[in-house]
Design an enzyme around this catalytic site. Structure first.
Site, PDB file in Angstrom:
ATOM      1  N   ARG A 176       0.812  -1.218   0.000  1.00 42.09           N
ATOM      2  CA  ARG A 176       0.000   0.000   0.000  1.00 42.09           C
ATOM      3  C   ARG A 176       0.843   1.266   0.000  1.00 42.09           C
ATOM      4  NH1 ARG A 176      -2.613  -3.884   2.841  1.00 42.09           N
ATOM      5  NH2 ARG A 176      -1.644  -3.230   4.783  1.00 42.09           N
TER       6      ARG A 176
ATOM      7  N   GLU B   1       3.217  -7.193  13.519  1.00 46.56           N
ATOM      8  CA  GLU B   1       2.297  -7.506  14.604  1.00 46.56           C
ATOM      9  C   GLU B   1       1.733  -8.918  14.456  1.00 46.56           C
ATOM     10  OE1 GLU B   1       0.277  -4.220  12.094  1.00 46.56           O
ATOM     11  OE2 GLU B   1       2.276  -4.958  12.433  1.00 46.56           O
TER      12      GLU B   1
END
Length: 182
Positions: A63, A100
């Site tokens: 992105r 994460e």
């Protein structure tokens, strides 16, 4: 038109329990589907960096490519792509990092930067900072420096921006979300 953080935030869709239970994913797709909102986001970055002293735009897979490529074009700067493992065809430098969700490997063409170059790094959001920290390490390994790390969204509770600042890398984000904010 002036940047309006609240209207931009309404175009960032929260996706519950993606990619795993308990996570609220911040989907920027609706932002990119609005020409007006996309222009506001890009123009905000252009205004910030138009007079800044840096030589390259770095874009994070995937992105970050959407933002970085437009900014590089508008500012007439070379674009450096930081890709996930196995996506670049020539000699690469690689850096492992924690996300994460697990561990990953970031790669860049080994000849992308050299001594004296300075890079503004772009991604869609800063969470734990793993991707941008890996990119910063790669940039420094090539003898270049990081001018700033930039993103649309900061998730400050995950500490990524703080970790980057701890490495003496300034950060800039257009908006932020609390982890439980919907």
């Amino acid at each position: 038109m002036l940047f309006d953080e609240s209207s931009i935030k309404t175009l960032i869709r929260p996706v519950m329990d993606f990619p795993k239970p308990g996570v609220i994913f911040r989907d920027i797709t609706p932002l990119f589907q609005s020409p007006k909102a996309l222009r506001l986001v890009i123009d905000s970055f252009i205004q910030r960096y138009i007079d800044a002293d840096f030589s390259h735009v770095g874009a994070m897979d995937a992105r970050g490519f959407l933002i970085g490529s437009i900014v590089a074009y508008e500012l007439n700067k070379p674009l450096v792509l930081f890709r996930k493992q196995g996506k670049l065809p020539a000699d690469v430098l690689a850096e492992a990092y924690q996300t994460e969700y697990g561990e990953a490997l970031l790669e860049v063409h080994a000849d992308s930067l050299c001594d004296g170059d300075s890079v503004v790094m772009f991604d869609d959001l800063i969470a734990t900072g793993g991707t941008l920290i890996a990119a910063a390490n790669l940039i420094r390994r090539m003898g270049a420096k990081v001018h700033e790390a930039a993103a649309i969204i900061d998730l400050p509770e995950l500490g990524g921006s703080q970790r980057l600042r701890g490495m003496e890398i300034p950060t800039f984000c257009l908006t932020e979300f609390a982890l439980t904010e919907k």
